[in-house]
Design a protein around this motif. Structure first.
Motif, PDB file in Angstrom:
ATOM      1  N   MET A   1      54.013  26.342  59.560  1.00 12.73           N
ATOM      2  CA  MET A   1      52.855  26.561  58.650  1.00 12.73           C
ATOM      3  C   MET A   1      52.765  28.061  59.082  1.00 12.73           C
ATOM      4  N   VAL A   2      52.557  28.970  57.961  1.00  2.00           N
ATOM      5  CA  VAL A   2      52.200  30.397  58.164  1.00  2.00           C
ATOM      6  C   VAL A   2      50.749  30.455  57.995  1.00  2.00           C
ATOM      7  N   ALA A   3      50.375  31.155  58.816  1.00  2.00           N
ATOM      8  CA  ALA A   3      48.862  31.634  58.851  1.00  2.00           C
ATOM      9  C   ALA A   3      48.616  32.706  57.900  1.00  2.00           C
ATOM     10  N   ARG A   4      47.486  32.486  57.007  1.00  2.00           N
ATOM     11  CA  ARG A   4      47.244  33.671  55.978  1.00  2.00           C
ATOM     12  C   ARG A   4      46.233  34.329  56.493  1.00  2.00           C
ATOM     13  N   PRO A   5      46.065  35.694  56.345  1.00  6.70           N
ATOM     14  CA  PRO A   5      44.899  36.437  56.843  1.00  6.70           C
ATOM     15  C   PRO A   5      43.834  36.039  56.004  1.00  6.70           C
ATOM     16  N   GLN A   6      42.425  36.260  56.402  1.00 11.42           N
ATOM     17  CA  GLN A   6      41.276  35.936  55.898  1.00 11.42           C
ATOM     18  C   GLN A   6      41.064  36.917  54.522  1.00 11.42           C
ATOM     19  N   GLY A   7      40.843  36.746  53.410  1.00 10.47           N
ATOM     20  CA  GLY A   7      40.743  37.318  52.252  1.00 10.47           C
ATOM     21  C   GLY A   7      41.541  38.151  51.719  1.00 10.47           C
ATOM     22  N   THR A   8      42.950  37.658  51.860  1.00 10.43           N
ATOM     23  CA  THR A   8      44.036  38.096  51.315  1.00 10.43           C
ATOM     24  C   THR A   8      44.099  37.625  49.692  1.00 10.43           C
ATOM     25  N   SER A   9      44.348  38.620  49.039  1.00  7.51           N
ATOM     26  CA  SER A   9      44.383  38.241  47.628  1.00  7.51           C
ATOM     27  C   SER A   9      45.363  39.073  46.889  1.00  7.51           C
ATOM     28  N   LEU A  10      45.788  38.488  45.607  1.00  8.64           N
ATOM     29  CA  LEU A  10      46.758  39.491  44.732  1.00  8.64           C
ATOM     30  C   LEU A  10      45.639  40.457  43.960  1.00  8.64           C
ATOM     31  N   TYR A  11      44.421  40.040  43.870  1.00  2.00           N
ATOM     32  CA  TYR A  11      43.461  40.686  42.864  1.00  2.00           C
ATOM     33  C   TYR A  11      43.062  41.959  43.671  1.00  2.00           C
ATOM     34  N   THR A  12      44.045  43.077  43.627  1.00  2.87           N
ATOM     35  CA  THR A  12      43.483  44.184  44.563  1.00  2.87           C
ATOM     36  C   THR A  12      42.853  45.103  43.810  1.00  2.87           C
ATOM     37  N   THR A  13      43.082  45.180  42.320  1.00  2.86           N
ATOM     38  CA  THR A  13      42.380  46.270  41.766  1.00  2.86           C
ATOM     39  C   THR A  13      41.110  45.911  40.992  1.00  2.86           C
ATOM     40  N   LYS A  14      40.104  46.362  41.231  1.00  8.91           N
ATOM     41  CA  LYS A  14      38.723  45.986  40.378  1.00  8.91           C
ATOM     42  C   LYS A  14      38.751  46.749  39.046  1.00  8.91           C
ATOM     43  N   ALA A  15      39.174  48.221  38.959  1.00 12.22           N
ATOM     44  CA  ALA A  15      39.102  48.759  37.669  1.00 12.22           C
ATOM     45  C   ALA A  15      39.890  50.207  37.869  1.00 12.22           C
ATOM     46  N   ILE A  16      40.504  50.518  36.652  1.00 16.33           N
ATOM     47  CA  ILE A  16      41.022  51.813  36.503  1.00 16.33           C
ATOM     48  C   ILE A  16      40.456  52.455  35.357  1.00 16.33           C
ATOM     49  N   ILE A  17      40.081  53.897  35.678  1.00 19.70           N
ATOM     50  CA  ILE A  17      39.254  54.624  34.794  1.00 19.70           C
ATOM     51  C   ILE A  17      39.832  55.904  34.515  1.00 19.70           C
ATOM     52  N   ILE A  18      40.015  56.430  33.445  1.00 20.25           N
ATOM     53  CA  ILE A  18      40.164  57.857  33.216  1.00 20.25           C
ATOM     54  C   ILE A  18      39.241  58.745  32.454  1.00 20.25           C
ATOM     55  N   LEU A  19      38.670  59.586  33.237  1.00 12.69           N
ATOM     56  CA  LEU A  19      37.465  60.304  32.477  1.00 12.69           C
ATOM     57  C   LEU A  19      37.850  61.769  32.308  1.00 12.69           C
ATOM     58  N   ASP A  20      37.310  62.537  31.298  1.00 18.57           N
ATOM     59  CA  ASP A  20      37.474  63.835  31.261  1.00 18.57           C
ATOM     60  C   ASP A  20      36.818  64.908  31.947  1.00 18.57           C
ATOM     61  N   SER A  21      36.956  66.043  31.890  1.00 22.95           N
ATOM     62  CA  SER A  21      36.218  67.069  32.814  1.00 22.95           C
ATOM     63  C   SER A  21      34.618  66.889  32.472  1.00 22.95           C
ATOM     64  N   GLU A  22      34.186  66.463  31.380  1.00 23.42           N
ATOM     65  CA  GLU A  22      32.572  66.141  31.332  1.00 23.42           C
ATOM     66  C   GLU A  22      32.216  64.873  31.709  1.00 23.42           C
ATOM     67  N   GLY A  23      33.041  64.003  32.294  1.00 21.47           N
ATOM     68  CA  GLY A  23      32.472  62.759  32.805  1.00 21.47           C
ATOM     69  C   GLY A  23      32.633  61.590  31.521  1.00 21.47           C
ATOM     70  N   LYS A  24      33.146  61.936  30.407  1.00 21.55           N
ATOM     71  CA  LYS A  24      33.228  61.069  29.310  1.00 21.55           C
ATOM     72  C   LYS A  24      34.343  60.160  29.510  1.00 21.55           C
ATOM     73  N   ARG A  25      34.408  58.933  29.097  1.00 15.20           N
ATOM     74  CA  ARG A  25      35.313  58.141  29.274  1.00 15.20           C
ATOM     75  C   ARG A  25      36.481  58.280  28.325  1.00 15.20           C
ATOM     76  N   VAL A  26      37.689  58.379  28.817  1.00 18.11           N
ATOM     77  CA  VAL A  26      38.844  58.412  28.011  1.00 18.11           C
ATOM     78  C   VAL A  26      39.862  57.039  27.825  1.00 18.11           C
ATOM     79  N   LEU A  27      39.582  56.317  29.016  1.00 20.56           N
ATOM     80  CA  LEU A  27      40.292  55.164  29.161  1.00 20.56           C
ATOM     81  C   LEU A  27      39.540  54.331  30.247  1.00 20.56           C
ATOM     82  N   SER A  28      39.398  52.906  30.279  1.00 21.96           N
ATOM     83  CA  SER A  28      38.953  52.368  31.290  1.00 21.96           C
ATOM     84  C   SER A  28      39.266  50.885  31.251  1.00 21.96           C
ATOM     85  N   LYS A  29      39.596  50.149  32.163  1.00 17.97           N
ATOM     86  CA  LYS A  29      39.988  48.864  32.280  1.00 17.97           C
ATOM     87  C   LYS A  29      39.242  48.223  33.552  1.00 17.97           C
ATOM     88  N   TYR A  30      38.290  47.270  33.329  1.00 18.58           N
ATOM     89  CA  TYR A  30      37.499  46.546  34.518  1.00 18.58           C
ATOM     90  C   TYR A  30      37.975  45.359  34.666  1.00 18.58           C
TER      91      TYR A  30
END
Length: 179
Positions: A1-30
């Protein structure tokens, strides 16, 4: 039996965001419900931009989350993960997505070009990360998947498979019936 590290998950990314030079949203995925409303997301993005717009580092802790980011001409790209996540993985996701955009946008990763090619930018994001799970990290593979649809339509009949020819004929028939 293989021991799995505590808390290991495929869900690594909470969000990806692109903001413009003024801080306004261009694209975001949560990908997690940490900021369920648009108002909470905008407040988070504003605080994130204020914290990163004048710094030269590439990684910060913000609101008990790891944030890796990159500035390109007039946009900021952010990848956000939990405090337990490996920073190198998040940095690799950011680098892969940025390099994919550079390929698709012919080296012009800036707000105007991102908005002109928004469909490809979103498709590239979806091919890189889906639901917080990293799907692909090779920029050339991601770019080829994003551009594959448009290339299939331009392919001569002699190079297409029978299924592709049949699918194309169905689409043309459907279009002619709808006119």
């Amino acid at each position: 039996m293989v021991a799995r590290p505590q808390g290991t998950s495929l869900y690594t990314t909470k969000a990806i965001i692109i903001l413009d030079s003024e801080g306004k949203r261009v694209l975001s995925k949560y990908y997690q419900p940490d900021y369920p409303t648009l108002k909470e997301q905008k407040v988070f993005e504003k605080g994130l931009f204020e914290k990163t717009r004048k710094t030269t580092s590439e990684i910060i802790m913000f609101e008990n989350q790891i944030v890796v980011y990159k500035n390109s001409i007039d946009v900021f790209l952010y990848v956000i993960g939990s405090v337990d996540e490996n920073e190198l993985i998040l940095a690799h996701v950011l680098s892969s997505y940025y390099e994919t955009l550079a390929i698709l946008l012919k080296g012009q990763v800036e707000k105007r070009v991102i908005l002109e090619q928004f469909d490809q930018v979103v498709l590239a994001l979806d091919e890189t990360v889906d639901g917080g799970i990293i799907l692909e990290s090779e920029p050339n593979n991601i770019a080829s998947r994003v551009t594959k649809k448009s290339n299939e339509a331009d392919m001569p009949l002699s190079e297409q498979t029978v299924a592709q020819v049949f699918q194309r004929a169905q689409e043309q028939l459907a279009r002619s019936l709808l006119k």
